[in-house]
Design an enzyme around this catalytic site. Structure first.
Site, PDB file in Angstrom:
ATOM      1  N   TYR A 144      53.636  61.712   6.074  1.00 25.19           N
ATOM      2  CA  TYR A 144      53.380  63.133   6.331  1.00 25.19           C
ATOM      3  C   TYR A 144      53.243  63.928   5.033  1.00 25.19           C
ATOM      4  O   TYR A 144      52.555  64.931   4.992  1.00 25.19           O
ATOM      5  CB  TYR A 144      54.519  63.743   7.162  1.00 25.19           C
ATOM      6  N   LYS A 195      58.080  48.309   9.384  1.00 22.75           N
ATOM      7  CA  LYS A 195      57.071  47.238   9.367  1.00 22.75           C
ATOM      8  C   LYS A 195      57.177  46.513   8.030  1.00 22.75           C
ATOM      9  O   LYS A 195      56.281  46.596   7.181  1.00 22.75           O
ATOM     10  CB  LYS A 195      55.673  47.836   9.565  1.00 22.75           C
ATOM     11  N   ASP A 228      56.459  47.906  15.922  1.00 25.06           N
ATOM     12  CA  ASP A 228      55.599  47.626  17.083  1.00 25.06           C
ATOM     13  C   ASP A 228      56.390  46.929  18.187  1.00 25.06           C
ATOM     14  O   ASP A 228      56.249  47.233  19.375  1.00 25.06           O
ATOM     15  CB  ASP A 228      54.361  46.811  16.676  1.00 25.06           C
ATOM     16  N   ASP A 252      57.665  59.710  15.073  1.00 21.79           N
ATOM     17  CA  ASP A 252      56.807  60.612  15.833  1.00 21.79           C
ATOM     18  C   ASP A 252      56.292  59.897  17.085  1.00 21.79           C
ATOM     19  O   ASP A 252      56.361  60.420  18.199  1.00 21.79           O
ATOM     20  CB  ASP A 252      55.638  61.058  14.949  1.00 21.79           C
ATOM     21  N   ASP A 256      57.759  60.164  21.255  1.00 26.04           N
ATOM     22  CA  ASP A 256      56.918  60.553  22.398  1.00 26.04           C
ATOM     23  C   ASP A 256      57.036  59.511  23.508  1.00 26.04           C
ATOM     24  O   ASP A 256      57.116  59.844  24.691  1.00 26.04           O
ATOM     25  CB  ASP A 256      55.441  60.654  21.985  1.00 26.04           C
TER      26      ASP A 256
HETATM   27  C1  IPM Z   1      56.299  66.457  16.548  1.00 22.71           C
HETATM   28  C2  IPM Z   1      54.869  66.907  16.493  1.00 22.71           C
HETATM   29  C3  IPM Z   1      54.525  67.269  15.048  1.00 22.71           C
HETATM   30  C4  IPM Z   1      54.658  66.019  14.222  1.00 22.71           C
HETATM   31  C5  IPM Z   1      53.158  67.929  14.865  1.00 22.71           C
HETATM   32  C6  IPM Z   1      53.016  69.182  15.700  1.00 22.71           C
HETATM   33  C7  IPM Z   1      52.874  68.222  13.424  1.00 22.71           C
HETATM   34  O1  IPM Z   1      54.050  65.926  17.005  1.00 22.71           O
HETATM   35  O2  IPM Z   1      57.179  67.246  16.179  1.00 22.71           O
HETATM   36  O3  IPM Z   1      56.541  65.329  16.970  1.00 22.71           O
HETATM   37  O4  IPM Z   1      53.731  65.208  14.148  1.00 22.71           O
HETATM   38  O5  IPM Z   1      55.729  65.830  13.638  1.00 22.71           O
HETATM   39 MG    MG Z   2      55.086  64.261  17.864  1.00 23.91          MG
END
Ligand code: IPM
Ligand code: MG
Length: 372
Positions: A144, A195, A228, A252, A256
């Site tokens: 990032y 990884k 993975d 990240d 999710d």
């Molecule tokens: C998160 C989001 C952010 C990230 C974006 C909005 C920059 O996806 O907080 O997970 O990638 O960290």
């Molecule tokens: Mg995210």
């Protein structure tokens, strides 16, 4: 004696504005109760709304407020309206600046499956019922922020894009400690995901986590897992996990995935914490839902406020040590779900479909009853 706590609300864009409004309800509730703590609330803009007003994704003045606040409660940023703004001013830049400038390196993303929602998961009930995972994502390093980060035009007119995955042993060391500390208060198990089979940062990650484990947390069970494989195992048998510690990008993605297993992205909170202050012991902190600004349903009163409300509960727990109050908020959420109230994202047959403020009001009502 009443302690004053400075809260900065940054609703941002899209549904962030609606879900933060439901948090304000709870702040008002706690402030009205004769509590040991009073929240002094400020607000400011971030993301596209800040860009529209000031031409930047967050102003220096808002950054100064955030640095001063005891906790920042963040909604969400982004939306198609700002697709064409210059890259450095895109809405997400506001969030990334907050994370980086406040050095909020430890991102805690719990994935908890409320029993009432086990059937809303895309996985079978028996796989997710009672699920309680904590993903600890490194938040201020890795790909990032690593430099160089650029797109260059080559001599023949074609282009080359570079992002840099970069970690120092110091960055890995401090996030590993956070993971081990948390595991001790939970299931006492850490999976470290990287990884190492393809990445130098993965090799260093693995070594440093191993060293921290040996010297700092030999009492905690540690397993190394390839990122993975971790993604696959999360779907196959999620309950094998307690704490997962991983880098910024893998975190990240994995968070999710873990979030969706609990029924909806609209359910999950997060905390982003800095290092404890040498003098006061207090950590800078930002709390935000894992979901985004959901432009498709923004402004319609349809958004699920639970992730943002649960983020406020995390603030009560981690920034203010108000454990009882945090538990009350979480219990109120569980009760409202048990009663069958559902926003659209978690709607199931036979349940009652409610909007954002109806859900917020119901949670406040339960909180009132529980606290009475
Ligand atoms: C998160 C989001 C952010 C990230 C974006 C909005 C920059 O996806 O907080 O997970 O990638 O960290
Ligand atoms: Mg995210």
């Amino acid at each position: 004696m009443t302690t004053h706590a400075a809260l900065l609300l940054l609703p941002g864009d899209g549904i962030g504005i609606e879900t933060i409004a439901e948090v304000e309800r709870l702040i008002a509730f706690f402030n009205a109760k004769s509590n040991a703590i009073k929240f002094d609330v400020e607000r400011d803009l971030v993301g596209g709304s800040a860009y529209d007003a000031h031409g930047v994704a967050i102003t220096d003045a808002a950054m100064a407020k955030a640095a001063k606040a005891d906790a920042v409660i963040f909604g969400a940023v982004g939306g198609p309206k700002w697709d064409k703004v210059p890259y450095e001013h895109r809405p997400e830049a506001g969030l990334l600046r907050l994370r980086k400038d406040l050095d909020l390196f430890a991102n805690l993303r719990p994935a908890i499956c409320y029993p009432a929602l086990a059937d809303a998961s895309s996985l079978k009930r028996e796989l997710v019922e009672g699920l309680d995972i904590m993903i600890v994502r490194e938040l201020t390093g890795g790909v990032y922020f690593g430099e160089p980060k650029e797109i260059v035009t080559l001599e023949d007119g074609s282009k080359r894009a570079v992002d840099t995955q970069l970690y120092t042993s110091r960055e890995i060391d401090r996030i590993a400690r956070v993971a081990f500390d948390l595991a001790r208060k939970r299931g006492n198990k850490v999976h470290s995901a990287e990884k190492r089979n393809v990445m130098k940062t993965g090799i260093l990650w693995n070594q440093v986590v191993t060293d921290v484990h040996r010297s700092y947390a030999p009492d905690v069970a540690l397993e190394h897992i390839l990122a993975d494989n971790c993604a696959m195992q999360l779907i196959r048998n999620p309950k094998q996990f307690d704490v997962i510690v991983t880098d910024n990008l893998f975190g990240d993605v994995l968070s999710d995935e873990a979030a969706m297993m609990t029924g909806s992205l609209g359910m999950l909170p997060s905390a982003s914490l800095g290092a404890p202050d040498a003098k006061t012991g207090r950590r800078k902190a930002l709390y935000e839902p894992v979901h985004g600004s959901a432009p498709d349903i923004a402004g319609k009163g349809l958004a699920n406020p639970i992730a943002t409300i649960a983020s406020f509960a995390m603030a009560l727990r981690y920034s203010f040590d108000l454990i009882k109050e945090a538990e009350l908020v979480e219990k109120a959420i569980a009760r409202v779900l048990d009663q069958g109230l559902r926003t659209g994202d978690i709607m199931q047959a036979g349940m009652k479909n409610v909007g954002t403020s109806e859900m917020g009001a119901a949670i406040e009502g339960e909180l009132r009853a529980l606290a009475a």
